[in-house]
Design a protein around this motif. Structure first.
Motif, PDB file in Angstrom:
ATOM      1  N   MET A   1       0.845  -1.195   0.000  1.00  0.00           N
ATOM      2  CA  MET A   1       0.000   0.000   0.000  1.00  0.00           C
ATOM      3  C   MET A   1       0.881   1.245   0.000  1.00  0.00           C
ATOM      4  O   MET A   1       1.825   1.346   0.768  1.00  0.00           O
ATOM      5  N   THR A   2       0.590   2.205  -0.893  1.00  0.00           N
ATOM      6  CA  THR A   2       1.383   3.420  -0.999  1.00  0.00           C
ATOM      7  C   THR A   2       1.052   4.381   0.136  1.00  0.00           C
ATOM      8  O   THR A   2       0.049   4.231   0.840  1.00  0.00           O
ATOM      9  N   SER A   5      -2.301   5.849  -0.444  1.00  0.00           N
ATOM     10  CA  SER A   5      -3.388   4.937  -0.083  1.00  0.00           C
ATOM     11  C   SER A   5      -3.630   4.946   1.421  1.00  0.00           C
ATOM     12  O   SER A   5      -4.774   4.943   1.879  1.00  0.00           O
ATOM     13  N   LEU A   8      -5.350   8.217   2.293  1.00  0.00           N
ATOM     14  CA  LEU A   8      -6.750   8.207   1.846  1.00  0.00           C
ATOM     15  C   LEU A   8      -7.599   7.334   2.753  1.00  0.00           C
ATOM     16  O   LEU A   8      -8.748   7.666   3.071  1.00  0.00           O
ATOM     17  N   SER A   9      -7.038   6.209   3.157  1.00  0.00           N
ATOM     18  CA  SER A   9      -7.756   5.322   4.074  1.00  0.00           C
ATOM     19  C   SER A   9      -8.005   6.019   5.407  1.00  0.00           C
ATOM     20  O   SER A   9      -9.101   5.956   5.963  1.00  0.00           O
ATOM     21  N   GLU A  37      -8.742   6.641  -6.764  1.00  0.00           N
ATOM     22  CA  GLU A  37      -8.301   5.725  -5.709  1.00  0.00           C
ATOM     23  C   GLU A  37      -9.209   5.835  -4.490  1.00  0.00           C
ATOM     24  O   GLU A  37      -9.549   4.831  -3.857  1.00  0.00           O
ATOM     25  N   LEU A  41     -11.562   2.902  -2.787  1.00  0.00           N
ATOM     26  CA  LEU A  41     -11.544   2.543  -1.362  1.00  0.00           C
ATOM     27  C   LEU A  41     -12.958   2.544  -0.783  1.00  0.00           C
ATOM     28  O   LEU A  41     -13.330   1.658  -0.011  1.00  0.00           O
TER      29      LEU A  41
END
Length: 265
Positions: A1-2, A5, A8-9, A37, A41
């Motif tokens: 996972m970047t 990411s 954003l999560s 993205e 999610l």
């Protein structure tokens, strides 16, 4: 996972500081890839919730039931201090397992879906899907709606054609509700129009509608109130359509909001 990411999560879970929230929202405004993205999610969250609801209706393996029965009552794993809560689905899992351990386990089946607050939502139908969507979208700020209120004429035409229900956007300003816009959802495999309203304190109330073969023309709608997955619902059917107003659990005046919406929609 970047790193993006992860951020954003955390943004979806409300775990970012105000400065980071502003940075993410500025990025989403200018970077289509970042927005895509984020959308992915949110979609993954919704799918996971639906899959978990389906899992709760499956038989519990006897070996697992026996292991749970043999475990000391009252053992609850606590998160380390400072560790943020995980995805909402894990809260639902914990609630489901707690009900299984302390609720008798008769027949080793969980026959009803269970909300994160322990509410039984068996046979909730399209409302269960609406609760999942509301859990995702109600916390949004910049991206609360798909089509803004400024394009209301287009919104009514588009959603009406998509859902197959003619409607008007109710004026709910008497309840300090500002119309923000709407979006298209899918519940029980059918399109749903979702109209979003917000109060000055940030509380989001939604009016959703879907075509229904069971709808009938009545002078006074029969309102049904229930709580599903921590949200309060007031639903009714009329003129070939199903309607529901959804708000946070314990929200006062939701029935009055629904009554006015039913007269104007």
């Amino acid at each position: 996972m970047t790193d993006l990411s992860i951020k954003l999560s955390a943004y979806l879970d409300g775990e970012l500081e105000a400065a980071d929230v502003e940075m993410i929202e500025a990025l989403l405004e200018t970077d289509p890839a970042a927005q895509a993205e984020l959308d992915a999610l949110m979609a993954a969250d919704a799918v996971a919730l639906q899959q978990f609801d389906a899992l709760l209706s499956d038989p519990v393996p006897l070996a697992l039931a026996q292991k749970i029965r043999s475990s000391p009552v009252g053992i609850v794993a606590e998160l380390p201090a400072g560790r943020p809560a995980s995805r909402p689905i894990w809260g639902a899992l914990a609630a489901g397992l707690a009900l299984f351990v302390f609720g008798g386990m008769g027949g080793f089946y969980l026959k009803d879906q269970i909300s994160p607050t322990g509410t039984v939502v068996a046979n909730a139908g399209w409302l269960s899907d609406i609760a999942d969507y509301h859990a995702v979208y109600a916390g949004q700020q910049r991206h609360l709606v798909e089509v803004p209120a400024a394009e209301s004429a287009h919104l009514v035409k588009w959603l009406g054609a998509s859902v197959g229900v003619d409607f008007k956007i109710p004026d709910l300003t008497d309840f300090d509700l500002t119309f923000e816009g709407g979006r298209l959802l899918v519940a029980n495999g059918k399109p749903v129009a979702q109209l979003m309203y917000r109060q000055p304190d940030g509380t989001v109330i939604a009016l959703c509608l879907q075509s229904s073969v069971n709808g009938s023309t009545v002078s006074a709608p029969d309102f049904k109130q229930q709580t599903i997955k921590g949200f309060d619902f007031v639903s009714w059917k009329t003129d070939g359509a199903s309607f529901v107003v959804i708000g946070p659990g314990g929200k006062s005046g939701l029935a009055d909001i629904a009554a006015l919406a039913a007269r104007e929609v």
